[in-house]
Design a protein around this motif. Structure first.
Motif, PDB file in Angstrom:
ATOM      1  N   LYS A  87       0.953  -1.149   0.023  1.00  0.00           N
ATOM      2  CA  LYS A  87       0.105   0.113  -0.139  1.00  0.00           C
ATOM      3  C   LYS A  87       1.086   1.221  -0.093  1.00  0.00           C
ATOM      4  O   LYS A  87       0.226   2.351   0.157  1.00  0.00           O
ATOM      5  CB  LYS A  87      -1.001   0.147   1.126  1.00  0.00           C
ATOM      6  N   GLY A  88       2.246   1.323  -0.210  1.00  0.00           N
ATOM      7  CA  GLY A  88       3.084   2.404  -0.364  1.00  0.00           C
ATOM      8  C   GLY A  88       3.869   2.714   0.825  1.00  0.00           C
ATOM      9  O   GLY A  88       4.159   3.703   1.183  1.00  0.00           O
ATOM     10  N   GLU A  89       3.577   1.742   2.035  1.00  0.00           N
ATOM     11  CA  GLU A  89       4.278   2.065   3.055  1.00  0.00           C
ATOM     12  C   GLU A  89       5.763   2.248   3.280  1.00  0.00           C
ATOM     13  O   GLU A  89       6.392   1.310   2.548  1.00  0.00           O
ATOM     14  CB  GLU A  89       3.975   1.218   4.333  1.00  0.00           C
ATOM     15  N   SER A  90       6.417   3.129   3.777  1.00  0.00           N
ATOM     16  CA  SER A  90       7.756   3.551   3.538  1.00  0.00           C
ATOM     17  C   SER A  90       8.414   2.564   4.492  1.00  0.00           C
ATOM     18  O   SER A  90       7.777   1.985   5.592  1.00  0.00           O
ATOM     19  CB  SER A  90       7.862   5.062   4.182  1.00  0.00           C
ATOM     20  N   LEU A  91       9.595   2.411   4.240  1.00  0.00           N
ATOM     21  CA  LEU A  91      10.419   1.664   5.321  1.00  0.00           C
ATOM     22  C   LEU A  91      10.560   2.183   6.695  1.00  0.00           C
ATOM     23  O   LEU A  91      10.276   1.417   7.720  1.00  0.00           O
ATOM     24  CB  LEU A  91      11.995   1.762   4.812  1.00  0.00           C
ATOM     25  N   LEU A  92      10.710   3.405   6.760  1.00  0.00           N
ATOM     26  CA  LEU A  92      10.548   4.135   8.184  1.00  0.00           C
ATOM     27  C   LEU A  92       9.410   3.683   8.801  1.00  0.00           C
ATOM     28  O   LEU A  92       9.375   3.413  10.243  1.00  0.00           O
ATOM     29  CB  LEU A  92      10.758   5.578   8.167  1.00  0.00           C
ATOM     30  N   ASP A  93       7.946   3.953   8.234  1.00  0.00           N
ATOM     31  CA  ASP A  93       6.818   3.574   8.871  1.00  0.00           C
ATOM     32  C   ASP A  93       6.807   1.948   9.200  1.00  0.00           C
ATOM     33  O   ASP A  93       6.208   1.557  10.309  1.00  0.00           O
ATOM     34  CB  ASP A  93       5.918   4.019   8.203  1.00  0.00           C
ATOM     35  N   THR A  94       7.688   1.209   8.172  1.00  0.00           N
ATOM     36  CA  THR A  94       7.359  -0.226   8.686  1.00  0.00           C
ATOM     37  C   THR A  94       8.020  -0.610   9.870  1.00  0.00           C
ATOM     38  O   THR A  94       7.813  -1.313  10.730  1.00  0.00           O
ATOM     39  CB  THR A  94       7.869  -1.279   7.364  1.00  0.00           C
ATOM     40  N   VAL A  95       9.347   0.101   9.902  1.00  0.00           N
ATOM     41  CA  VAL A  95      10.197  -0.461  11.043  1.00  0.00           C
ATOM     42  C   VAL A  95       9.601   0.122  12.313  1.00  0.00           C
ATOM     43  O   VAL A  95       9.695  -0.420  13.541  1.00  0.00           O
ATOM     44  CB  VAL A  95      11.705  -0.168  10.880  1.00  0.00           C
ATOM     45  N   LYS A  96       9.157   1.469  12.290  1.00  0.00           N
ATOM     46  CA  LYS A  96       8.536   2.077  13.473  1.00  0.00           C
ATOM     47  C   LYS A  96       7.359   1.034  13.939  1.00  0.00           C
ATOM     48  O   LYS A  96       7.043   1.129  15.166  1.00  0.00           O
ATOM     49  CB  LYS A  96       8.030   3.518  12.979  1.00  0.00           C
ATOM     50  N   ARG A 120      18.036   4.499  11.223  1.00  0.00           N
ATOM     51  CA  ARG A 120      18.550   4.111  12.460  1.00  0.00           C
ATOM     52  C   ARG A 120      18.457   5.194  13.650  1.00  0.00           C
ATOM     53  O   ARG A 120      18.360   5.056  14.844  1.00  0.00           O
ATOM     54  CB  ARG A 120      19.995   3.756  12.330  1.00  0.00           C
ATOM     55  N   GLU A 121      18.442   6.563  13.418  1.00  0.00           N
ATOM     56  CA  GLU A 121      18.322   7.530  14.280  1.00  0.00           C
ATOM     57  C   GLU A 121      17.018   7.617  14.831  1.00  0.00           C
ATOM     58  O   GLU A 121      16.674   8.483  15.872  1.00  0.00           O
ATOM     59  CB  GLU A 121      18.660   9.045  13.854  1.00  0.00           C
ATOM     60  N   ARG A 122      15.879   7.100  14.138  1.00  0.00           N
ATOM     61  CA  ARG A 122      14.557   7.255  14.617  1.00  0.00           C
ATOM     62  C   ARG A 122      14.164   5.941  15.082  1.00  0.00           C
ATOM     63  O   ARG A 122      12.741   5.983  15.681  1.00  0.00           O
ATOM     64  CB  ARG A 122      13.718   7.362  13.243  1.00  0.00           C
ATOM     65  N   SER A 124      14.563   3.194  18.625  1.00  0.00           N
ATOM     66  CA  SER A 124      15.104   2.928  19.782  1.00  0.00           C
ATOM     67  C   SER A 124      15.953   1.632  19.918  1.00  0.00           C
ATOM     68  O   SER A 124      16.313   1.179  21.056  1.00  0.00           O
ATOM     69  CB  SER A 124      14.367   3.329  20.997  1.00  0.00           C
ATOM     70  N   ILE A 125      15.598   0.678  18.939  1.00  0.00           N
ATOM     71  CA  ILE A 125      15.810  -0.809  18.915  1.00  0.00           C
ATOM     72  C   ILE A 125      16.984  -1.027  17.948  1.00  0.00           C
ATOM     73  O   ILE A 125      16.994  -0.205  16.957  1.00  0.00           O
ATOM     74  CB  ILE A 125      14.828  -1.657  18.742  1.00  0.00           C
ATOM     75  N   PRO A 126      18.133  -1.926  18.000  1.00  0.00           N
ATOM     76  CA  PRO A 126      19.014  -2.058  17.318  1.00  0.00           C
ATOM     77  C   PRO A 126      18.601  -2.677  15.756  1.00  0.00           C
ATOM     78  O   PRO A 126      17.649  -3.645  15.764  1.00  0.00           O
ATOM     79  CB  PRO A 126      20.177  -3.081  17.929  1.00  0.00           C
ATOM     80  N   ILE A 127      19.441  -2.221  14.986  1.00  0.00           N
ATOM     81  CA  ILE A 127      19.062  -2.906  13.535  1.00  0.00           C
ATOM     82  C   ILE A 127      20.321  -3.736  13.164  1.00  0.00           C
ATOM     83  O   ILE A 127      21.523  -3.625  13.491  1.00  0.00           O
ATOM     84  CB  ILE A 127      19.106  -1.913  12.493  1.00  0.00           C
ATOM     85  N   ILE A 128      20.058  -4.900  12.930  1.00  0.00           N
ATOM     86  CA  ILE A 128      21.114  -6.002  12.533  1.00  0.00           C
ATOM     87  C   ILE A 128      21.080  -6.055  11.051  1.00  0.00           C
ATOM     88  O   ILE A 128      20.112  -6.607  10.209  1.00  0.00           O
ATOM     89  CB  ILE A 128      20.976  -7.232  13.040  1.00  0.00           C
ATOM     90  N   ASN A 129      21.966  -5.679  10.247  1.00  0.00           N
ATOM     91  CA  ASN A 129      21.864  -5.363   8.712  1.00  0.00           C
ATOM     92  C   ASN A 129      22.333  -6.734   8.061  1.00  0.00           C
ATOM     93  O   ASN A 129      23.336  -7.447   8.305  1.00  0.00           O
ATOM     94  CB  ASN A 129      23.104  -4.383   8.251  1.00  0.00           C
TER      95      ASN A 129
END
Lengths: 303, 303, 303
Positions: A87-96, A120-122, A124-129
């Motif tokens: 539906k066009g959701e951004s990566l930021l909104d998905t991870v949030k 990453r700045e947005r 509070s939980i860690p990302i593992i790439n």
């Protein structure tokens, strides 16, 4: 860069190896080696981890899942196909979203280089790439390192040749950089066109010359899906000119090993018969991938 | 053939029923019957199983998943769509990957007949065949057998008619073969064109004649997706000529039961109203599928 | 309607809020509030729940999954893509399959309005509606209510304005109806064309007027995928005329909050900067979604 390294340390992020100190890399490898030897560890409460894969993957995806389940985590497996990304959701909104519903860490594979910089700045939980475009793939690099370390007592003085499609590889750059930092001597082999960005820093030699001296022959997968046009060579001609043929394998040093991140293009990067040969550590690499990911996930959850 | 049977026994593989002794089939059915009655069993350590589905499936896939989770296993669910198969990875390399990352057994559905022949010798973990092309579907056959066994005291002397699209069925051949071995009398009914390969071994009779004598009416799904051209009959005409109509059901023997592997084409193989009727064991079959798969998975993990 | 309400009570179904008494709604909200505060609950035996998503979803799907895993359930995740629905299997036969293989409750999202009417009478396990077409989305409504309740001591006398694409919304109708029943004063704002079916029951006012008095500004997602033609306005013009701009946010009442079901069309329904602003409860809503779903699933399993 300093900031990123610092933030990694605080949050247990794992984005790239280039921004990580050799001490920290060694710590992860040591922990992974212990997991590989049968050590168990579980967090003392129920935790959730979300695996967000925006690209197909078998090895990395399921290797993370095994690692996570061995750590007793609840695993959320997300694929782009059946999600609101449609539906066009951004990566930021998905991870949030995953942060909001309770994920304690995120494992992400994404086709865009450095996708993590904008998010990453947005969080509070860690990302593992788990792989970004043709950028980085730090857990693959770590499992390559672990496999080498298990074989040889030290990286210092080891001769490593990285062969093939360096330009499109997610691991060539960081493997070359980190191995050099750890004391290995890295050379590169393969078509000149695929060495761009590497040939000033590393010696480009014919594979046939490299075989005499290399302790590690690190083959790279030809990323057919990343080549815009068709490849300049037929598979057969590539194999004869740049691949590890049955004949070339015989000229390798006595204790030398073969690495390949897989999936292998059989008969191209190496002869199909060599995938399982005595020198091959290809399935060992996969096995080590689970141990490395247990260490990396533990690190993320402990921060 | 001997070798395959032998290897099955050693490794806990389940590839086809034809290569399995009646003793072994009975042992599985007995274990399944106990699971169906509420018996619990769990391995004494944490184990992983991977479900690799290279074709769509609801019943078989989730039935295995329920069975596995009831056994306390960690389940890895693999679908072709979001995997490295998209990058051209071979079946062999995919299964070797799951072996390398720690799967203790593999459940595989694949569109190719006998897909397992090329990979079983290369693996050290057992394969449970969840359906190969139009070849075999041993857990479906076993759940059919369990459902019949629960109903009648013995297979010996039972009259079974297998109706419909035998040629494209994954279970017709092995059900007919095993039921005969266990002492049942098997006949076949349906369009002559769909009986090829069966009509020399089994008596082909009109469904109307079969109804008078059959204890079990085993309907097969018309595999629309396996028919190359369009079907020769309209659904209505097929139903009238070869289907279990409401009228035909009334002429069945007093204690006779209806089986169908589902998904049902309602109004074609049988009247929609009959799916849920008193004689229908269609949902019982699904329920039994979980018990059978618990037995089969336990067997795989115990070897 | 009476029958449906009654059957809901018996079976723990959750289909729509309109057919549920305010007492029952309050009971669920109370339970959810306790889960949100850290209360734990688990059934005293192993249970299975199946999440059947016939439409893409991130928030709802994974929020249910987190809720279910926090309750210690075994979760079966079904997506249309890799199922027998591809072979033409009906919704009824799909849900009956999950019932047969052992699911104790079903969570269903389906593109058809009121999909549950044709299947609920045929099942002995409860359905939790996770969204039907443009019909209902009761757990979204409940999480909106929980979020409002956490903020204000009571619904009585609260001024709520629902803004935007009411006609295509799954929650507008039930939110408006239930909020009114609970004592709130509901008004609506947005393009006149999108108010059809609402403007006789609720006062339609300009958003600018609503801002002065509203305690809750409930924005709705523009369901681009449900608009047949293209939208009449550009995103920029919509935002200026009907969206929550940065300027408008400043004119909201001191304690007023912003709700949005997400995914947000940033810069359309509200300014991108406001997604994370102090008044925004958008991520709180997602977090509450897990608590609400724990309450709803507990209710389904306890009946």
């Amino acid at each position: 860069m300093m900031t990123m390294t610092e933030k990694q340390a605080i949050k247990g992020e794992l984005l790239t190896l280039e921004t990580m100190s050799t001490v920290e890399i060694s710590t992860i490898l040591e922990e992974a080696a212990q997991f590989a030897q049968g050590v168990q560890w579980r967090p003392n409460k129920e935790l959730f981890i979300a695996n967000l894969f925006f690209e197909p993957s078998t090895r990395t995806r399921y290797s993370f899942e095994v690692a996570e389940k061995m750590l007793g985590l609840h695993v959320l497996s997300f694929s782009e196909e059946s999600s609101s990304v449609q539906k066009g959701e951004s990566l930021l909104d998905t991870v949030k979203t995953f942060e909001a519903i309770g994920a304690n860490a995120l494992v992400i594979r994404h086709p865009e280089n450095d996708y993590f910089q904008e998010i990453r700045e947005r969080l509070s939980i860690p990302i593992i790439n788990a792989g970004d475009g043709s950028g980085h793939h730090p857990t693959q690099s770590l499992l390559d390192l672990l496999t080498i370390q298990q074989e040889f007592s030290s990286f210092s003085g080891l001769n490593v040749v990285i062969v093939g499609d360096l330009r499109h590889s997610r691991v060539a750059r960081s493997n070359a950089e980190v191995l050099t930092r750890l004391g290995a001597k890295v050379k590169i082999a393969g078509p000149k066109e695929w060495m761009k960005g590497f040939d000033t820093a590393y010696q480009h030699i014919p594979l046939d010359d490299a075989l005499n001296e290399s302790d590690v022959v690190m083959l790279l997968r030809i990323q057919h899906e990343r080549h815009e046009g068709s490849m300049e060579w037929s598979k057969e001609i590539y194999h004869q000119q740049y691949g590890l043929t049955i004949e070339r394998e015989k000229r390798m040093k006595k204790e030398a090993i073969i690495l390949h991140p897989a999936p292998v293009n059989r008969g191209v990067e190496l002869a199909s018969e060599l995938v399982d040969c005595e020198r091959s550590r290809i399935f060992k690499q996969m096995k080590n991938g689970v141990a490395v990911r247990r260490a990396v996930v533990k690190r993320a959850l402990s921060n």
